[in-house]
Design a protein around this motif. Structure first.
Motif, PDB file in Angstrom:
ATOM      1  N   GLU A 146     -10.394  45.963 -48.735  1.00  0.00           N
ATOM      2  CA  GLU A 146     -12.695  45.106 -48.165  1.00  0.00           C
ATOM      3  C   GLU A 146     -13.167  46.082 -48.026  1.00  0.00           C
ATOM      4  OE1 GLU A 146     -14.458  43.099 -49.033  1.00  0.00           O
ATOM      5  OE2 GLU A 146     -13.388  41.499 -47.977  1.00  0.00           O
ATOM      6  N   ASP A 147     -14.438  45.710 -48.972  1.00  0.00           N
ATOM      7  CA  ASP A 147     -15.173  47.052 -49.026  1.00  0.00           C
ATOM      8  C   ASP A 147     -16.500  46.326 -48.206  1.00  0.00           C
ATOM      9  OD1 ASP A 147     -15.256  44.939 -51.104  1.00  0.00           O
ATOM     10  OD2 ASP A 147     -17.347  45.860 -51.699  1.00  0.00           O
ATOM     11  N   GLU A 148     -16.319  45.307 -48.269  1.00  0.00           N
ATOM     12  CA  GLU A 148     -17.275  44.132 -47.006  1.00  0.00           C
ATOM     13  C   GLU A 148     -16.998  44.812 -45.501  1.00  0.00           C
ATOM     14  OE1 GLU A 148     -18.799  39.708 -48.238  1.00  0.00           O
ATOM     15  OE2 GLU A 148     -17.109  40.453 -49.803  1.00  0.00           O
ATOM     16  N   ASP A 188      -8.851  42.112 -51.084  1.00  0.00           N
ATOM     17  CA  ASP A 188      -9.892  41.890 -51.696  1.00  0.00           C
ATOM     18  C   ASP A 188      -9.839  41.941 -52.879  1.00  0.00           C
ATOM     19  OD1 ASP A 188     -12.423  39.601 -51.700  1.00  0.00           O
ATOM     20  OD2 ASP A 188     -13.487  42.214 -51.806  1.00  0.00           O
ATOM     21  N   MET A 220     -12.501  41.951 -55.842  1.00  0.00           N
ATOM     22  CA  MET A 220     -13.930  42.453 -55.891  1.00  0.00           C
ATOM     23  C   MET A 220     -14.277  43.810 -55.023  1.00  0.00           C
ATOM     24  SD  MET A 220     -15.378  40.827 -58.040  1.00  0.00           S
ATOM     25  CE  MET A 220     -17.659  41.297 -57.996  1.00  0.00           C
ATOM     26  N   LYS A 254     -12.266  32.303 -49.538  1.00  0.00           N
ATOM     27  CA  LYS A 254     -13.547  32.920 -48.592  1.00  0.00           C
ATOM     28  C   LYS A 254     -14.469  31.614 -48.786  1.00  0.00           C
ATOM     29  CE  LYS A 254     -13.938  38.534 -49.245  1.00  0.00           C
ATOM     30  NZ  LYS A 254     -14.635  38.969 -49.865  1.00  0.00           N
TER      31      LYS A 254
HETATM   32 CA    CA Z   1     -15.581  42.239 -51.579  1.00  0.00          CA
END
Ligand code: CA
Length: 226
Positions: free
Chosen positions: A9-11, A53, A55, A102
């Motif tokens: 997950e990049d967030e 995730d 994205m 989400k």
């Molecule tokens: Ca993401």
């Protein structure tokens, strides 16, 4: 032994919250923030499950799923930003086992990861019933977890395989979606019946559309010779 979970997950805030919750559940957690990093991490230290995730920078979660599953079957819980049918179907097609939209609750995420690992452990413990089930041109080899239709192997995800075995254990019997959800996914509530529908679509795509009958408003039945 402690189970390893790779969180992709990049967030940062979501990654940290997911990692903290899974660590509190007793898992060894590694976090990757992009597609290439996720594939590299999975190669370096093979995880027991992946929370992924869709994205992501680099390449997306679907590509991560494709690359990792091509090397080794790992249970994957996919996270999608919206209830997007396309993402979902592609995700399940490339080998994700389950998905969450989400925003989700950490309690539910932990429950889903536990269910994924329980199911993987059940699969590894070996077959129940006869090792090979045969119905006409359909052959289900439980020991090797392989499925052939008319002699051609279908590459099923672990969840698709478990779902097919469940249907095959009660041929020509309509199994309610809620029951499939409880028995195959280990969920107590019926909030995820669309997950069942999506996996049925996957089975039909891989094994032919004539094998599984839909009984609208109720569930599914495997239409084979007894
Ligand atoms: Ca993401």
């Amino acid at each position: 032994m402690e189970k390893r979970v790779l969180v992709v997950e990049d967030e940062r805030t979501i990654a940290d919250a997911v990692a903290a919750r899974l660590r509190a559940e007793g898992f060894l957690v590694e976090v990757a923030g992009d597609g290439p990093g996720a594939v590299a991490a999975a190669r370096r230290t093979p995880p027991d499950a992946i929370v992924l995730d869709v994205m992501l920078p680099g390449f997306d979660g679907l590509e991560v799923c494709r690359r990792i599953q091509a090397e080794r079957a790992v249970p994957i819980l996919m996270l999608t930003a919206r209830d997007d049918e396309t993402d979902l179907l592609v995700g399940l097609a490339v080998g994700a086992d389950d998905y969450m939209v989400k925003p989700f609750s950490m309690r539910e995420l932990a429950a889903r990861v536990h269910a994924l690992l329980r199911r993987a452990a059940k699969g590894a413990a070996g077959p129940v019933g006869p090792p090979t089930l045969r119905f006409g041109d359909l052959e289900i080899n439980q020991a090797e977890r392989r499925v052939l239709r008319a002699g051609v192997e279908a590459r099923l995800t672990p969840t698709e395989f478990d779902l097919l075995v469940h249907l095959a254990a009660h041929p020509r019997t309509v199994l309610p979606r809620e029951r499939l959800l409880a028995d195959v996914w280990g969920w107590a509530d019926a909030s995820g019946t669309r997950t069942v529908d999506s996996h049925i679509k996957g089975l039909r795509r891989k094994l032919g559309s004539d094998l599984i009958r839909t009984v609208h408003g109720v569930g599914y039945a495997l239409e084979v010779e007894r």
